[in-house]
Design an enzyme around this catalytic site. Structure first.
Site, PDB file in Angstrom:
ATOM      1  CB  SER A   1      -0.926  -0.008   1.211  1.00 49.22           C
ATOM      2  OG  SER A   1      -0.181  -0.201   2.384  1.00 49.22           O
TER       3      SER A   1
ATOM      4  CG  HIS B   1      -3.034  -0.597  -2.754  1.00 45.94           C
ATOM      5  ND1 HIS B   1      -3.159   0.734  -2.462  1.00 45.94           N
ATOM      6  CD2 HIS B   1      -3.264  -1.256  -1.599  1.00 45.94           C
ATOM      7  CE1 HIS B   1      -3.471   0.879  -1.182  1.00 45.94           C
ATOM      8  NE2 HIS B   1      -3.539  -0.320  -0.637  1.00 45.94           N
TER       9      HIS B   1
ATOM     10  CD  GLU C   1      -3.835   3.527  -5.234  1.00 44.12           C
ATOM     11  OE1 GLU C   1      -3.577   4.714  -5.346  1.00 44.12           O
ATOM     12  OE2 GLU C   1      -3.509   2.869  -4.224  1.00 44.12           O
TER      13      GLU C   1
ATOM     14  CG  ASN D   1      -2.827   4.125   1.584  1.00 47.25           C
ATOM     15  OD1 ASN D   1      -3.987   4.395   1.909  1.00 47.25           O
ATOM     16  ND2 ASN D   1      -2.340   2.914   1.662  1.00 47.25           N
TER      17      ASN D   1
END
Ligand code: 3H9
Length: 664
Positions: A415, A436, A448, A486
């Protein structure tokens, strides 16, 4: 303007065939073509009845949503010809039979309801999904649907926008007959049967409009349900208002009321945001620098390394898509635990009615738990999903590189970590990519897809295609710490923690953002994910922290005391054995103590200030990501947040929201 409706004659029946692929939207040329065809058929004495049918894979998927985009942007756009066409259908002297296959959605169903009869293939679906675009049916659907299907069914369809199968539509009275086999032949035969009968018109019916008393109860129930299921959204309430008008006013006045409400919704920010999200979800799948003929590898078998929460969830995603998947762990105990969690998750899905028992049994057979690299040479993709530690990941990739076939894609579910560094330990960095997933992986829609500097075009094209097969929304991101989602989430959470360090309670911060529309408050999200995750990442990157820059401390202080969030029963909130949160007084005391020591001024922010501060942090980081090329387009950022972070689609995503409120 092209005429997009073909006219043909079958005996004494005229057939109007809409030819506007891929979904026969009511783009300019379609409603005009229908009106012209109607005129010709009504004029020709040899014609007894008319069939309206869609060419290609569907009937009509609705008004052309691109027209709404134009209206939103003040660049023209009009739905007037759709309304004229609907009026022409209703006024036709000869009966018109709508023959529905594929989908009759939105304006498509409204066109069908203005016809004298509707017949449908058993596989067809009908629906009024306008609410998902922030609007209500605007082609008199709120007035005809209750007349055909009753007030309760109309409320359900217009408030929640879910499709209804043809057999259900038949039961409800929306469709008059179901056709097995050749739809056109069946519709023509139906038209011949009804040709001599008086022409029925939904607009003239009153028999299903219910009583004032029963309707009042229904309206109250649907208002409450809309508040719960579609919190914050205006369109469901607008739809109730329009259907209420159908029950209280003559047809023409009800239509005028619908038009007024439709217009109000169409010009509101919620519709602009939802239309943006509709096209955005489709736009992110198109990568501008990938040639259309880029090869896509067939992914027939997969392997997942790590049977923890993420690994188990990812294995379920593959199994749900019908792809056999190896699930590898290092110890029997961890493997057994992972398999038990998967079985429990599936059992819950059966209990909630999402899957049948038979489906689940088939899926479980596709998951092969094991402790070694047996059969890794057979798989087309390996997804590593162990915990967030660079050394461990490098060790695994070096191992996998030895066992996997040469064109096998090696994906990491990291991540935050550097994909290039992970790729560097393999002999094929061009086959390494980030995949991800978001927790719970079997539920959250976002994937992702992280592009390393060496990742080749085939791996990217295959990843985008695979996302679709896995029923995920794949969004391409560049390689940086945290990628798109993130990386933006850090500053968002940072501001939320700063607010607590400055004197707001965690409840005030989370409530402000929840009431604004976020699925959860940022502090509750961190408690759910585990504060130790962020703590571990912070320690990994501590060397990059700069003197004189303020960093959030409260989460670290909580971790140092063993409070990791839900998993330890305490974090920003306290949790009982059912994970029900309550205030954690220790947080306030810790925040005050820390603020006094660090000299942080105390100032409580209002809910509006809380929202603006956290969202501006998202927006600012988003702009930075665009400047760095980590996100290709601002719509990619919006779709990441809508499909992976609980950002309300009706606010458009962080970048669209900033545009709507005029942030620079
Ligand atoms: C309405 O009708 C208001 C009325 O009440 C007002 C009357 C006055 N318009 O999704 P896909 C495009 S509101 C324009 O990938 P699938 C889509 O962008 C409307 N374009 O295929 C895509 O383009 P591209 C109510 C549309 O098979 C391509 O078609 N109706 C429209 O997975 C293929 O779409 C709805 O809300 C449209 N209406 O799913 C239905 N629909 O290839 C919205 C699709 O360039 N549509 N496109 O990316 C859907 O739900 C799905 O597209 C559908 C097909 C289920 C139809």
């Amino acid at each position: 303007m092209p005429n997009l409706v073909a006219y043909s004659v079958h005996g004494q029946v005229a057939v109007l065939t809409i030819e506007n692929p891929p979904v026969n939207a009511l783009s300019p040329g379609v409603p005009e073509g229908i009106s012209e065809g109607l005129k010709a058929a009504n004029w020709d004495p040899a014609i007894q009845a008319i069939v309206l049918i869609g060419g290609g894979r569907t009937f009509i998927a609705g008004a052309d949503i691109r027209e709404f985009e134009k209206i939103h942007a003040g660049q023209g756009g009009s739905l007037a010809s759709v309304l004229t066409c609907i009026a022409d259908l209703d006024a036709s002297g000869k009966p018109v039979v709508a023959a529905i296959h594929g989908t009759a959605f939105g304006g498509g169903l409204e066109v069908a309801m203005a016809c004298s009869y509707r017949v449908a293939a058993t596989s067809a679906q009908v629906g009024q999904p306008e609410v998902k675009l922030g609007i209500i049916p605007g082609g008199e659907g709120t007035q005809r649907l209750p007349r055909l299907a009753g007030v309760g069914k109309a409320l359900d369809m217009c408030c929640f926008g879910e499709p209804v199968s043809a057999p259900d539509a038949y039961q409800a009275g929306i469709v008059d007959d179901l056709i097995e086999g050749d739809l056109l032949a069946g519709a023509v035969a139906f038209a011949e049967r009804i040709a001599a009968l008086p022409v029925p018109r939904a607009s003239q019916r009153q028999d299903r409009l219910g009583t004032a008393e029963a309707n009042a109860t229904l309206f109250a129930e649907f208002r409450a349900a809309a508040n719960k299921r579609l919190r914050g959204q205006q369109a469901p309430h607008a739809a109730i208002e329009a259907i209420q008008a159908a029950t209280e006013l003559p047809f023409a006045e009800g239509c005028a009321k619908e038009a007024e409400i439709f217009d109000r919704c169409l010009h509101a920010d919620q519709s602009k945001a939802l239309v943006h999200a509709f096209f955005g979800e489709r736009a992110v799948a198109k990568i501008p620098f990938l040639a259309k003929d880029t090869p896509v590898l067939p992914i027939k078998r997969a392997a997942v390394i790590g049977a923890g929460t993420m690994g188990g969830g990812i294995a379920m995603v593959y199994a749900n898509a019908g792809i056999p998947v190896i699930l590898k762990e290092t110890t029997q105990e961890a493997l057994d635990r992972g398999v038990a969690t998967i079985a429990r998750n599936y059992a819950n899905s059966v209990k909630r009615g999402r899957f049948s028992q038979a489906f689940v049994e088939e899926r479980l057979k596709l998951i092969h738990p094991q402790l070694d690299y047996y059969n890794f040479g057979e798989v087309d993709i390996v997804v590593e999903a162990v915990f967030e530690n660079m050394e461990l990941k490098k060790h695994i990739f070096a191992d996998v590189d030895k066992f996997a076939k040469s064109d096998c894609i090696l994906a990491s579910n990291t991540s935050t970590l550097n994909i290039d560094e992970i790729a560097s330990v393999t002999s094929r960095p061009d086959c390494v990519v980030g995949h991800h997933f978001f927790s719970p992986a079997n539920v959250m829609r976002l994937l992702e897809i992280v592009r390393g500097k060496a990742t080749n075009a085939t791996v990217l094209a295959t990843s985008m295609d695979l996302a679709r097969r896995l029923k995920k929304v794949g969004v391409l991101a560049g390689n940086c710490r945290g990628f798109i989602g993130n990386r933006m989430f850090f500053p968002y959470c940072r501001e939320a923690i700063f607010l607590v360090e400055e004197g707001n309670t965690p409840e005030e911060v989370d409530r402000a953002l929840y009431e604004w529309g976020m699925a959860m408050g940022p502090l509750a999200v961190q408690d759910l994910a585990g504060l130790d995750v962020g703590w571990r990442i912070r320690k990994e990157y501590q060397h990059l922290e700069q003197p004189g820059v303020r960093y959030p401390e409260l989460d670290t202080l909580l971790c140092e005391r063993g409070h990791y969030g839900q998993k330890t029963g305490a974090g920003f909130f306290l949790y009982d054995e059912h994970r029900k949160p309550s205030p954690n007084p220790e947080v306030i005391a810790l925040a005050q103590e820390y603020a006094a020591k660090a000299g942080i001024p105390q100032r409580k922010s209002t809910p509006e200030q809380i929202v603006e501060r956290c969202l501006r942090a998202l927006f600012d980081e988003g702009k930075q990501l665009l400047a760095e090329g980590i996100a290709l387009r601002s719509v990619d950022i919006d779709i990441v947040y809508i499909s992976g972070y609980g950002f309300p689609a009706w606010r458009g995503g962080p970048m669209k929201y900033a545009e709507l409120v005029g942030w620079k």
